[in-house]
Design an enzyme around this catalytic site. Structure first.
Site, PDB file in Angstrom:
ATOM      1  N   GLU A   1       0.809  -1.216   0.000  1.00 17.26           N
ATOM      2  CA  GLU A   1       0.000   0.000   0.000  1.00 17.26           C
ATOM      3  C   GLU A   1       0.847   1.272   0.000  1.00 17.26           C
ATOM      4  O   GLU A   1       0.544   2.227  -0.698  1.00 17.26           O
ATOM      5  CB  GLU A   1      -0.923   0.026   1.229  1.00 17.26           C
ATOM      6  CG  GLU A   1      -2.038  -1.003   1.201  1.00 17.26           C
ATOM      7  CD  GLU A   1      -3.116  -0.681   0.178  1.00 17.26           C
ATOM      8  OE1 GLU A   1      -2.940   0.240  -0.634  1.00 17.26           O
ATOM      9  OE2 GLU A   1      -4.142  -1.384   0.183  1.00 17.26           O
TER      10      GLU A   1
HETATM   11  C1  BLG Z   1     -10.390   0.519  -1.462  1.00 15.33           C
HETATM   12  C2  BLG Z   1     -11.132   0.484  -0.147  1.00 15.33           C
HETATM   13  C3  BLG Z   1     -12.405  -0.329  -0.283  1.00 15.33           C
HETATM   14  C4  BLG Z   1     -13.221   0.160  -1.454  1.00 15.33           C
HETATM   15  C5  BLG Z   1     -12.368   0.171  -2.708  1.00 15.33           C
HETATM   16  O1  BLG Z   1     -11.229   1.002  -2.477  1.00 15.33           O
HETATM   17  O2  BLG Z   1      -9.276   1.357  -1.331  1.00 15.33           O
HETATM   18  N1  BLG Z   1     -10.299  -0.156   0.831  1.00 15.33           N
HETATM   19  C6  BLG Z   1      -9.807   0.478   1.888  1.00 15.33           C
HETATM   20  O3  BLG Z   1     -10.076   1.621   2.158  1.00 15.33           O
HETATM   21  C7  BLG Z   1      -8.916  -0.292   2.787  1.00 15.33           C
HETATM   22  O4  BLG Z   1     -13.144  -0.202   0.888  1.00 15.33           O
HETATM   23  O5  BLG Z   1     -14.326  -0.715  -1.639  1.00 15.33           O
HETATM   24  S1  BLG Z   1     -15.831  -0.237  -1.445  1.00 15.33           S
HETATM   25  O6  BLG Z   1     -15.973   0.309  -0.122  1.00 15.33           O
HETATM   26  O7  BLG Z   1     -16.650  -1.418  -1.649  1.00 15.33           O
HETATM   27  O8  BLG Z   1     -16.061   0.765  -2.488  1.00 15.33           O
HETATM   28  C8  BLG Z   1     -13.098   0.647  -3.939  1.00 15.33           C
HETATM   29  O9  BLG Z   1     -13.527   1.943  -3.799  1.00 15.33           O
HETATM   30  C9  BLG Z   1      -6.954   1.198  -1.321  1.00 15.33           C
HETATM   31  C10 BLG Z   1      -8.211   1.013  -2.125  1.00 15.33           C
HETATM   32  C11 BLG Z   1      -8.016   1.846  -3.334  1.00 15.33           C
HETATM   33  C12 BLG Z   1      -6.576   1.791  -3.596  1.00 15.33           C
HETATM   34  N2  BLG Z   1      -5.905   1.493  -2.315  1.00 15.33           N
HETATM   35  C13 BLG Z   1      -6.591  -0.001  -0.534  1.00 15.33           C
HETATM   36  O10 BLG Z   1      -6.129  -1.039  -1.359  1.00 15.33           O
HETATM   37  C14 BLG Z   1      -6.000   3.065  -4.180  1.00 15.33           C
HETATM   38  O11 BLG Z   1      -5.532   3.889  -3.470  1.00 15.33           O
HETATM   39  N3  BLG Z   1      -6.098   3.176  -5.514  1.00 15.33           N
HETATM   40  C15 BLG Z   1      -5.635   4.375  -6.231  1.00 15.33           C
HETATM   41  C16 BLG Z   1      -4.255   4.136  -6.777  1.00 15.33           C
HETATM   42  S2  BLG Z   1      -3.742   5.544  -7.666  1.00 15.33           S
HETATM   43  O12 BLG Z   1      -3.536   6.632  -6.754  1.00 15.33           O
HETATM   44  O13 BLG Z   1      -4.694   5.841  -8.678  1.00 15.33           O
HETATM   45  O14 BLG Z   1      -2.472   5.141  -8.208  1.00 15.33           O
END
Ligand code: BLG
Length: 488
Positions: free
Chosen positions: A316
């Site tokens: 993460e």
């Molecule tokens: C996750 C959330 C989920 C959520 C999904 O996104 O975050 N998880 C956490 O907060 C731990 O709860 O699911 S939902 O509630 O059903 O919608 C979908 O929205 C976090 C993710 C997103 C990801 N990292 C943990 O893995 C992230 O930051 N992606 C963006 C990457 S970038 O900045 O575009 O490169």
């Protein structure tokens, strides 16, 4: 030569009896069962190996390692229990192979060399590796055999590498090197990493497996041709077990088993990339110690292996508490605003809160998965849900089923997940568009970090070995047994 059947007969008179006895292989001698027959009668396959990350070690679930997994499958195919013995050095490994009631097979990343031909007989190859000279970053990089002259070189006693260097010395007489039977490959790499020796020679798979632990170790050049690894049986003329092993290894090659094991055990550098492996090694030493106790604490409270939480935290944020994504997701465990609120995190940038909240959320999504998803896949699905959300994951499972694949197997669902980013597919789903490729990388990387953390913190490396080992992390040797919770 063929194995003799498992019957016992005394020499008898009469032409017919003599003829039969000649066919069975001799007169006046008690006919012994073949090795394969003996082994089957005993119900166990006794295998000798070495304790190293590239062969056999203990992890969170017990025994593991490339050689262990392969030998285990062979034993299962034969309907036998696998019994593992480890040898401290190569000399005792080959000696063990000939011992009465001792191991019948050596599975230890062995190469057939001229000197070993009297000590053992070798199977068909199952893995090709390249011997590599390694040196310490910051030192001049050797590029050819002549550059080895005048360097402190240490290799394992009795190894194929020692033989290779001895052969090279005939061409380059000024070359000198030492051998030790008190070390393993990890020790050699650590000694290069710390500058105690200048160079060593290791196989490419061993380096790939260990690169992440030794940030200063670099490949100088490949020395000689690729080597092929083989299993070995004791010398003699009973081919029964060897033939069975050969047939098994050929099947393992044909049905993809070998390929899967190679990716799992030797694929760290392939997956992380050279820079990734190097960076991970540095962060392991510099960053993890700051958060290790928090991961252990959260692991204890939520009954999750703390190393899985640590692997998630690395994926993460690279263990950075102030990490922020483009989408505003924040903190060491990268919680969204909504998720943070739902698990009672008031300050996402507080690493302790973030780790605790991340663990709580992980357990939550894990428990919400359908019962039909069993471990270990259940853990991988839970990681995917953590990253992409349970709704999108459910969409991908439906698409997987529609494709005739198994929606309860991570291997199948991960193939379909990227479709959530393609209109022709996501337009048919309930939750619509999602970057479905992201959880695939997410899970793959976490599994890789988790494997590495598992090796680094395995019980065998505790005590003196930990203290002497280059893979020591502060705090690990203070671990108490109750920290050893299963992944879930
Ligand atoms: C996750 C959330 C989920 C959520 C999904 O996104 O975050 N998880 C956490 O907060 C731990 O709860 O699911 S939902 O509630 O059903 O919608 C979908 O929205 C976090 C993710 C997103 C990801 N990292 C943990 O893995 C992230 O930051 N992606 C963006 C990457 S970038 O900045 O575009 O490169």
């Amino acid at each position: 030569m063929f194995a003799r059947p498992a019957i016992r007969m005394r020499c008898a008179t009469g032409l017919l009896a003599i003829g039969i006895l000649l066919m069975l292989g001799g007169c006046g001698e008690e006919l012994k069962p073949s090795v394969l027959e003996q082994v089957k009668a005993e119900g166990e396959l006794r295998v000798i190996t070495r304790n190293s990350p590239a062969t056999y070690f203990q992890d969170r679930n017990g025994d593991t390692g490339f050689e262990y997994e392969l030998a285990k499958r062979f034993a299962t195919d034969l309907g036998l229990e696998l019994k593992i013995e480890t040898a401290d050095n190569l000399g005792s490994l080959f000696a063990g192979l000939g011992r009465p009631n001792g191991p019948v097979l050596a599975a230890a990343g062995l190469v057939e060399t001229p000197a070993r031909q009297s000590q053992a007989r070798f199977s068909v190859p199952y893995l090709e590796v390249t011997p590599q000279v390694v040196y310490r970053q910051g030192q001049p990089r050797p590029t050819k055999a002549a550059d080895l002259v005048g360097k402190r070189i240490l290799v394992l006693a009795g190894s194929s590498h020692a033989e290779q260097l001895a052969a090279l010395k005939l061409e380059v007489p000024e070359l000198s090197f030492e051998e030790s039977d008190a070390v393993e490959v990890v020790d050699l790499l650590r000694m290069v990493d710390e500058g105690q020796i200048d160079l060593t020679l290791v196989d490419s798979n061993e380096l790939a497996m260990n690169q992440v632990y030794f940030p200063n170790v670099r490949v100088a050049f490949d020395l000689g041709d690729a080597n092929r690894m083989r299993w070995a049986v004791a010398p003699g003329d009973d081919d029964s077990l060897l033939q069975e092993a050969n047939a098994f290894l050929q099947r393992a090659e044909a049905n993809g088993t070998l390929q899967r094991l190679k990716e799992r055990y030797y694929g760290h550098v392939d997956v992380l990339g050279y820079v990734g492996a190097y960076t991970f090694a540095q962060h392991l030493q510099k960053r993890l110690p700051r958060y290790e106790q928090m991961f252990r604490q959260a692991g204890r409270s939520h009954q999750v292996d703390w190393r899985l939480l640590a692997a998630m935290g690395y994926q993460e944020s690279l263990w950075q508490p102030t990490a922020t994504s483009k989408t505003g997701v924040r903190g060491l465990m990268m919680l969204t605003q909504r998720t943070a609120q739902s698990v009672g995190v008031s300050n996402r940038l507080d690493p302790k809160q973030s780790i605790e909240g991340g663990a709580r959320y992980f357990i939550q999504v894990h428990s919400q998965l359908p019962e039909s998803i069993r471990e270990p896949d259940r853990t991988w699905f839970a990681l995917a849900a953590y990253n992409i959300g349970g709704g999108h994951l459910e969409d991908a499972r439906r698409l997987t089923e529609a494709e005739g694949l198994d929606p309860n197997k991570w291997l199948d669902v991960q193939k379909i997940l990227p479709r959530l980013a393609q209109k022709q597919w996501y337009s048919k789903t309930r939750y619509g568009y999602a970057r479905g490729g992201e959880p695939v990388h997410f899970v793959r990387n976490i599994r890789r970090y988790y494997d590495i953390l598992t090796w680094v913190t395995q019980p065998q490396l505790e005590g003196t070995q930990v203290a002497e080992s280059g893979v020591h992390l502060p705090g690990i040797d203070e671990r108490r047994p109750e920290d050893e919770t299963p992944p879930l």
